[in-house]
Design an enzyme around this catalytic site. Structure first.
Site, PDB file in Angstrom:
ATOM      1  N   ASP A 211       2.873  -3.607   5.296  1.00 26.58           N
ATOM      2  CA  ASP A 211       3.396  -2.260   5.093  1.00 26.58           C
ATOM      3  C   ASP A 211       2.249  -1.255   5.049  1.00 26.58           C
ATOM      4  OD1 ASP A 211       5.940  -3.212   5.191  1.00 26.58           O
ATOM      5  OD2 ASP A 211       6.475  -2.696   3.141  1.00 26.58           O
ATOM      6  N   TYR A 214       4.182   3.572   6.569  1.00 19.35           N
ATOM      7  CA  TYR A 214       5.501   4.058   6.151  1.00 19.35           C
ATOM      8  C   TYR A 214       5.977   5.219   7.019  1.00 19.35           C
ATOM      9  CZ  TYR A 214       5.552   0.934   2.174  1.00 19.35           C
ATOM     10  OH  TYR A 214       5.566  -0.203   1.395  1.00 19.35           O
ATOM     11  N   HIS A 343      13.926  -6.375  -4.123  1.00 20.38           N
ATOM     12  CA  HIS A 343      13.700  -7.422  -3.113  1.00 20.38           C
ATOM     13  C   HIS A 343      13.817  -8.829  -3.701  1.00 20.38           C
ATOM     14  CE1 HIS A 343      12.730  -4.402  -0.237  1.00 20.38           C
ATOM     15  NE2 HIS A 343      11.573  -4.077  -0.756  1.00 20.38           N
ATOM     16  N   HIS A 370       5.430  -6.189  -0.498  1.00 17.87           N
ATOM     17  CA  HIS A 370       6.859  -5.893  -0.412  1.00 17.87           C
ATOM     18  C   HIS A 370       7.421  -5.286  -1.698  1.00 17.87           C
ATOM     19  CE1 HIS A 370      10.519  -5.910   1.773  1.00 17.87           C
ATOM     20  NE2 HIS A 370      11.070  -6.977   1.227  1.00 17.87           N
ATOM     21  N   HIS A 372       7.017  -3.251  -4.957  1.00 16.83           N
ATOM     22  CA  HIS A 372       6.054  -2.214  -5.311  1.00 16.83           C
ATOM     23  C   HIS A 372       5.703  -2.283  -6.793  1.00 16.83           C
ATOM     24  CE1 HIS A 372       7.881   0.066  -1.657  1.00 16.83           C
ATOM     25  NE2 HIS A 372       7.146  -0.980  -1.303  1.00 16.83           N
TER      26      HIS A 372
END
Length: 483
Positions: A211, A214, A343, A370, A372
């Site tokens: 990631d 974004y 998640h 993944h 945060h």
């Protein structure tokens, strides 16, 4: 922007919000079932540190943090990664915004020596209403170990010079890795990168767990945000390699924009030496760096039995020579052990397939993103279950890795602060704060690990432990972290 485009953007936002709501609701239902159907053991420490909950905001595109180098068509977004399997090559990438320009890298040893050069390739891509600049990739090969080099991209008045240091080699070679994930480009992201750069432990290579920009959180997956992220991170990644892992925000799969090619921007911008490890795709591969063997997996590529990633990992793990590279590290994006409702259990299918291999080959550490927030597990495994025996609870296993979630880089989506309660027994330490981590290998038997929250001084360790190598010194290294 016309009315049709505005409606498309609003529809995309609504669908994303709906999906998040469904995921959250599903996670709560799973927790209720688990808590009603089985005894739950309390685990390690949940930090008492409370960070002020506030919305993360992307820095504006005209921020000084996204500095554009002066001069027409000057190289920008310079970044390096390892360029081969063994650590004697560096892959240099950069973008020229207006014209192709030179695709040559000039390099030389810091202590003198003749100028040498390497030619590369140039690629471009289109995404919806965006066309990229000219993306350059050039690999410098046959470098000496443990040596500082300078390199230059561009020509004439717009030429830019940077440097890097190749890794040492040997089973007892000390080496320090930084760990960053889910960084994004907010003010918190800037604090994370600044904190890492000023950490006195001085990471030499970043293991990045996915990631990046974004960009997909902006209308139409605004690819200008890939450019700004490249300029933002240049201050670190132009000088030390970042080892790339693909996350869900690299997918950029958007049928509503008629964009059907997964990973398109990421695959064009961030090349890795996947072929050097026998991989057939850039999303899973391995590199050797100093005394570590690093395996990168893709949570968002097929990994079931008979798939290319499955077959590659099956063949890859037996190749690791722990007499040459004692430390076996795995990177992925979606965590397997996660006690956050955010998640929750998304990595479960990959865990079921691969976890027994990690135990068999005594992986030392698994780093994921993944989620945060930050979390570190004890050494546990959950590999006994066979559907009928009901052995489905994680248990202590000294051959298992420590699982660390480090998806706390500071991105626009903010913190994941909804932790499951009570804390499960496998969880040693967890906290919803932004930060980074350091994994410092001392020799073949010991490595020192620390996590650093952004709110603290650069030298402060919010969580830490000594790792004992699973192959050379498989002693109990479990610990209750300090909060």
């Amino acid at each position: 922007m016309n009315q049709k485009m505005m409606m498309m953007a609003m529809d995309t936002r609504r669908r994303r919000s709906s999906c998040l709501a469904v995921v959250a609701a599903g996670a709560v239902m799973v927790m209720v079932v688990l808590m009603n159907g089985a005894a739950v053991c309390e685990g390690g420490a949940t930090s008492k540190f409370v960070r002020k909950l506030e919305e993360s905001e992307d820095m504006p595109l005209d921020s000084d943090t996204f500095y554009v180098p002066p001069g027409r068509n000057a190289p920008q977004q310079v970044h390096i990664t390892q360029g081969d399997h063994d650590g004697r090559a560096v892959l240099v990438s950069w973008v020229t915004p207006e014209q192709p320009g030179s695709h040559e890298v000039v390099y030389w040893k810091a202590d003198g020596g003749e100028l040498q050069s390497a030619l590369g390739i140039i690629t471009r891509y289109k995404y919806f209403n965006y066309t990229s600049g000219f993306i350059h990739h050039s690999t410098i090969t046959n470098l000496d170990y443990n040596t500082k080099y300078y390199y230059r991209v561009g020509t004439g008045k717009t030429a830019r010079t940077f440097w890097f240091t190749t890794p040492p080699v040997g089973p007892d070679a000390p080496y320090t890795f930084g760990l960053i994930g889910d960084l994004g480009q907010t003010y918190d992201s800037n604090a994370t990168l600044t904190h890492y750069q000023n950490n006195p432990l001085k990471g030499q290579t970043v293991l990045y767990v996915g990631d990046l920009s974004y960009a997909d959180d902006h209308p139409f997956h605004d690819n200008r945000r890939w450019d700004s992220w490249g300029r933002f991170t240049e201050r670190s990644v132009a000088y030390q390699p970042w080892i790339w892992t693909a996350g869900n925000h690299e997918l950029d799969f958007a049928p509503e924009l008629e964009e059907f090619e997964p990973f398109k921007p990421f695959a064009h911008r961030y090349h890795v030496p996947f072929r050097a490890s026998g991989s057939t795709a850039r999303f899973w591969y391995s590199v050797k760096r100093a005394s570590a063997y690093i395996i990168v997996l893709s949570s968002y590529s097929a990994y079931g039995k008979y798939t290319p990633q499955y077959e590659w990992l099956l063949a890859e793990l037996p190749k690791v020579n722990r007499s040459e590279t004692p430390w076996l590290i795995v990177l992925m994006h979606s965590p397997w052990y996660n006690s956050n409702n955010y998640h929750y259990m998304e990595g479960e299918t990959m865990r079921v397939i691969f976890e027994s291999w990690f135990v068999q080959y005594k992986v030392d550490a698994v780093f994921a993103g993944h989620v945060h927030a930050y979390e570190r597990s004890e050494r546990v495994s959950n590999i006994a279950y066979n559907i009928t025996n009901k052995l489905c609870t994680p248990i202590k296993n000294e051959n298992a890795p420590v699982y660390i979630t480090i998806g706390d880089g500071g991105n626009i989506e903010g913190l994941a602060s909804n932790l499951t309660e009570p804390q499960p027994s496998y969880s040693a330490y967890r906290e919803a704060s932004f930060g980074h981590a350091i994994f410092s290998i001392k020799n073949r038997t010991h490595a020192y690990y620390s996590w650093h929250r952004n709110q603290d001084g650069y030298a402060v360790k919010a969580d830490h432990m000594w790792f004992f190598n699973r192959y050379w010194y498989p002693a109990d290294d479990s610990t209750t972290a300090e909060s």
